[in-house]
Design a protein around this motif. Structure first.
Motif, PDB file in Angstrom:
ATOM      1  N   GLU A 244       0.802  -1.229   0.000  1.00 33.19           N
ATOM      2  CA  GLU A 244       0.000   0.000   0.000  1.00 33.19           C
ATOM      3  C   GLU A 244       0.832   1.275   0.000  1.00 33.19           C
ATOM      4  N   LEU A 245       2.156   1.163  -0.024  1.00 34.23           N
ATOM      5  CA  LEU A 245       3.019   2.338   0.126  1.00 34.23           C
ATOM      6  C   LEU A 245       2.710   3.431  -0.895  1.00 34.23           C
ATOM      7  N   PHE A 246       2.374   3.047  -2.118  1.00 34.58           N
ATOM      8  CA  PHE A 246       2.211   4.032  -3.191  1.00 34.58           C
ATOM      9  C   PHE A 246       0.764   4.473  -3.417  1.00 34.58           C
ATOM     10  N   ASP A 247      -0.157   3.911  -2.652  1.00 39.70           N
ATOM     11  CA  ASP A 247      -1.572   4.232  -2.859  1.00 39.70           C
ATOM     12  C   ASP A 247      -1.839   5.718  -2.657  1.00 39.70           C
ATOM     13  N   ASN A 248      -2.400   6.357  -3.696  1.00 40.84           N
ATOM     14  CA  ASN A 248      -2.752   7.784  -3.677  1.00 40.84           C
ATOM     15  C   ASN A 248      -1.555   8.684  -3.411  1.00 40.84           C
ATOM     16  N   ARG A 249      -0.353   8.199  -3.709  1.00 35.14           N
ATOM     17  CA  ARG A 249       0.843   9.029  -3.641  1.00 35.14           C
ATOM     18  C   ARG A 249       1.280   9.358  -5.063  1.00 35.14           C
ATOM     19  N   TRP A 250       2.018  10.416  -5.223  1.00 38.29           N
ATOM     20  CA  TRP A 250       2.439  10.849  -6.546  1.00 38.29           C
ATOM     21  C   TRP A 250       3.723  10.153  -6.967  1.00 38.29           C
ATOM     22  N   CYS A 251       3.811   9.824  -8.235  1.00 39.27           N
ATOM     23  CA  CYS A 251       5.038   9.353  -8.837  1.00 39.27           C
ATOM     24  C   CYS A 251       5.340  10.280 -10.020  1.00 39.27           C
ATOM     25  N   ILE A 252       6.524  10.838 -10.039  1.00 39.78           N
ATOM     26  CA  ILE A 252       6.922  11.746 -11.112  1.00 39.78           C
ATOM     27  C   ILE A 252       7.784  10.998 -12.114  1.00 39.78           C
ATOM     28  N   LEU A 253       7.417  11.082 -13.387  1.00 40.42           N
ATOM     29  CA  LEU A 253       8.221  10.517 -14.463  1.00 40.42           C
ATOM     30  C   LEU A 253       8.882  11.647 -15.233  1.00 40.42           C
ATOM     31  N   VAL A 254      10.109  11.402 -15.656  1.00 38.76           N
ATOM     32  CA  VAL A 254      10.867  12.387 -16.424  1.00 38.76           C
ATOM     33  C   VAL A 254      11.256  11.728 -17.750  1.00 38.76           C
ATOM     34  N   PRO A 255      10.370  11.777 -18.754  1.00 39.41           N
ATOM     35  CA  PRO A 255      10.615  11.058 -20.007  1.00 39.41           C
ATOM     36  C   PRO A 255      11.912  11.461 -20.709  1.00 39.41           C
ATOM     37  N   ASN A 256      12.247  12.736 -20.661  1.00 41.66           N
ATOM     38  CA  ASN A 256      13.532  13.192 -21.190  1.00 41.66           C
ATOM     39  C   ASN A 256      13.790  12.697 -22.608  1.00 41.66           C
ATOM     40  N   GLY A 257      12.748  12.767 -23.458  1.00 41.19           N
ATOM     41  CA  GLY A 257      12.881  12.371 -24.858  1.00 41.19           C
ATOM     42  C   GLY A 257      12.683  10.895 -25.129  1.00 41.19           C
ATOM     43  N   ALA A 258      12.273  10.108 -24.143  1.00 35.67           N
ATOM     44  CA  ALA A 258      12.077   8.671 -24.327  1.00 35.67           C
ATOM     45  C   ALA A 258      10.865   8.400 -25.218  1.00 35.67           C
ATOM     46  N   ASP A 259      10.768   7.194 -25.718  1.00 34.69           N
ATOM     47  CA  ASP A 259       9.659   6.767 -26.565  1.00 34.69           C
ATOM     48  C   ASP A 259       8.319   6.957 -25.854  1.00 34.69           C
ATOM     49  N   ALA A 260       7.355   7.529 -26.561  1.00 30.60           N
ATOM     50  CA  ALA A 260       6.056   7.845 -25.959  1.00 30.60           C
ATOM     51  C   ALA A 260       5.325   6.585 -25.503  1.00 30.60           C
ATOM     52  N   ALA A 261       5.405   5.512 -26.288  1.00 32.91           N
ATOM     53  CA  ALA A 261       4.714   4.273 -25.921  1.00 32.91           C
ATOM     54  C   ALA A 261       5.339   3.656 -24.673  1.00 32.91           C
ATOM     55  N   ALA A 262       6.677   3.706 -24.561  1.00 34.88           N
ATOM     56  CA  ALA A 262       7.352   3.174 -23.377  1.00 34.88           C
ATOM     57  C   ALA A 262       6.991   3.988 -22.142  1.00 34.88           C
ATOM     58  N   THR A 263       6.884   5.304 -22.316  1.00 39.31           N
ATOM     59  CA  THR A 263       6.502   6.173 -21.198  1.00 39.31           C
ATOM     60  C   THR A 263       5.081   5.887 -20.750  1.00 39.31           C
ATOM     61  N   ALA A 264       4.164   5.703 -21.714  1.00 35.60           N
ATOM     62  CA  ALA A 264       2.770   5.406 -21.381  1.00 35.60           C
ATOM     63  C   ALA A 264       2.658   4.067 -20.649  1.00 35.60           C
ATOM     64  N   ARG A 265       3.480   3.121 -21.051  1.00 30.74           N
ATOM     65  CA  ARG A 265       3.474   1.805 -20.407  1.00 30.74           C
ATOM     66  C   ARG A 265       3.961   1.912 -18.967  1.00 30.74           C
ATOM     67  N   LEU A 266       5.028   2.675 -18.746  1.00 34.59           N
ATOM     68  CA  LEU A 266       5.535   2.860 -17.388  1.00 34.59           C
ATOM     69  C   LEU A 266       4.536   3.632 -16.532  1.00 34.59           C
ATOM     70  N   ARG A 267       3.871   4.603 -17.113  1.00 28.65           N
ATOM     71  CA  ARG A 267       2.821   5.333 -16.392  1.00 28.65           C
ATOM     72  C   ARG A 267       1.728   4.369 -15.927  1.00 28.65           C
ATOM     73  N   LYS A 268       1.299   3.485 -16.822  1.00 29.29           N
ATOM     74  CA  LYS A 268       0.250   2.517 -16.482  1.00 29.29           C
ATOM     75  C   LYS A 268       0.719   1.595 -15.356  1.00 29.29           C
ATOM     76  N   PHE A 269       1.999   1.249 -15.380  1.00 26.47           N
ATOM     77  CA  PHE A 269       2.571   0.404 -14.328  1.00 26.47           C
ATOM     78  C   PHE A 269       2.483   1.084 -12.966  1.00 26.47           C
ATOM     79  N   TRP A 270       2.894   2.356 -12.902  1.00 21.88           N
ATOM     80  CA  TRP A 270       2.845   3.070 -11.624  1.00 21.88           C
ATOM     81  C   TRP A 270       1.404   3.304 -11.171  1.00 21.88           C
TER      82      TRP A 270
END
Length: 306
Positions: A139-165
Motif C-alpha cells: 500500500e506504500l504508493f496508494d494515492n501518492r504521486w510518482c513523477i516521471l521524467v521522459p527526457n525524450g524517451a519513446d512515448a509508448a514506453a513512457t505510457a506503459r511505465l505510467r500505467k505500471f505506476w
C-alpha cells in the motif's frame, strides 16, 4: 489489473523496491519479479521473505530478459550499476529509477545505456523512515504521486511505465529534470536537512539523551526526529547531487528565518500572525489534496523518502 511487464528486475531491495514487489503481486502487474542487492545478507533476507520470484547475486544476471529494470539504489552508485548492466539489457527494455534527484541521475546513467533501451527516470513520492527488504508493503504508493521524467524517451514506453505506476496505486505526473529537482528541494530535501540540523542542535546542547527531551517531545521535535531517522546514505547522495537547487532553497529559507527573527525581536505580532495564517492555509491544502490527514497521530508511521 492486466499484466504490464513480463519480467521486472529490481536492482536494490530496500523499502521502495520491496514495496514495488508487493504492489506488483497485489495487482498482477508482472509475470516474473527478479531482484538483486549488493549485500548477501539483504539477498538472503529477500529470499526468505519471498516477495521476488527469483533473487540473483549480481545485477548483470538479474536484468537478463527483463523488459523493465528498476534502479532502486542510492543515487551515488547508479552510474556504476548502469555500466555493469548495460551489456546485458534486452532490446526494447525500459530502464527507470526511483531516486530523489533526476538531472544527476540522467547525467550518470544515460551515457552508459545502449540506444536499444528506453531510459525513463522516475521518482515515487512515498516512503517511511524505515529501510531494508522487510520494511516494504503493497500500500506504500496508494494515492501518492510518482513523477516521471521522459527526457525524450519513446512515448509508448513512457505510457506503459505510467500505467505500471498507476497499477501500483500512484497518481502520475510528468515534468522536466531541472523542475523536478527544484520542486523536491522545496518539498523534501530542504525539510530533511532542517530536520537533521534541529536534532543536531539539540544534541549539541546535550539535550537529546536527557529524560526531559525524550519525555516531553512535542509534535514538532518528535516529527523532526522521525524525519532525521531516514537512511543516511540516501540523503548524503541527495544533497551532493542536488546541490544547486538545495542551496537556492536554503538561501530563501534563511531569508524567511531572518524576517521571523526580526518580527520576534521587535514584538511585531501582526507580522507573525499573518505569516502563520498564510502557512497554515498551505498545510490545509495538503490535507485537502489527500496527501495527509488531520487526524490526531501521536507516533506517525509514515515519512517522506526520497
Amino acid at each position: 489489473m492486466t499484466q504490464i511487464y513480463d519480467r521486472v528486475a529490481l536492482i536494490g531491495l530496500g523499502l521502495i523496491a520491496s514495496s514495488m514487489a508487493h504492489g506488483m503481486r497485489r495487482a498482477g502487474l508482472a509475470g516474473e519479479i527478479v531482484g538483486t542487492a549488493r549485500s548477501a545478507e539483504t539477498r538472503d533476507t529477500a529470499r526468505a521473505l519471498g516477495f521476488c520470484d527469483r533473487i540473483e547475486d549480481t545485477a548483470a544476471e538479474a536484468v537478463k530478459g527483463a523488459d523493465l529494470v528498476v534502479l532502486a539504489v542510492p543515487v551515488g552508485v547508479m552510474g556504476n550499476i548502469a555500466k555493469e548492466i548495460a551489456p546485458h539489457l534486452a532490446k526494447g527494455a525500459t530502464v527507470t529509477d526511483v531516486g530523489s534527484v533526476k538531472q544527476s541521475v540522467i547525467d550518470m546513467v544515460g551515457p552508459h545505456l545502449p540506444d536499444l533501451v528506453d531510459f525513463i527516470p522516475g521518482h515515487p513520492l512515498a516512503g517511511t523512515e524505515h529501510s531494508g527488504p522487510n520494511s516494504g508493503f503493497a500500500e506504500l504508493f496508494d494515492n501518492r504521486w510518482c513523477i516521471l521524467v521522459p527526457n525524450g524517451a519513446d512515448a509508448a514506453a513512457t505510457a506503459r511505465l505510467r500505467k505500471f505506476w498507476e497499477g501500483l496505486g500512484s497518481n502520475v505526473e510528468e515534468m522536466g529534470p531541472e523542475h523536478h529537482d527544484l520542486v523536491l528541494a522545496v518539498t523534501s530535501h530542504t525539510p530533511h536537512l532542517i530536520a537533521y540540523t534541529m536534532v543536531g542542535v539539540a544534541d549539541d546542547l546535550g539535550r537529546v539523551t536527557d529524560s526531559e527531551v525524550i519525555k516531553y517531545s512535542a509534535a514538532g521535535f518528535r516529527d523532526f526526529t522521525r524525519i532525521a531517522a531516514s537512511d543516511p546514505t540516501m540523503w548524503r547522495d541527495v544533497f551532493l547531487t542536488n546541490k544547486e537547487a538545495t542551496l537556492e532553497i536554503l538561501g530563501r529559507f534563511t531569508e524567511e528565518l531572518f524576517a521571523l527573527q526580526r518580527a520576534i525581536r521587535t514584538g511585531d505580532g501582526e507580522a507573525l500572525f499573518d505569516y502563520f495564517t498564510h502557512t497554515r492555509a498551505i498545510r490545509r491544502s495538503i490535507i485537502e489534496a489527500g496527501q495527509d490527514t488531520d487526524a490526531p497521530d501521536f507516533g506517525r508511521g509514515a515519512g517522506a523518502q526520497e
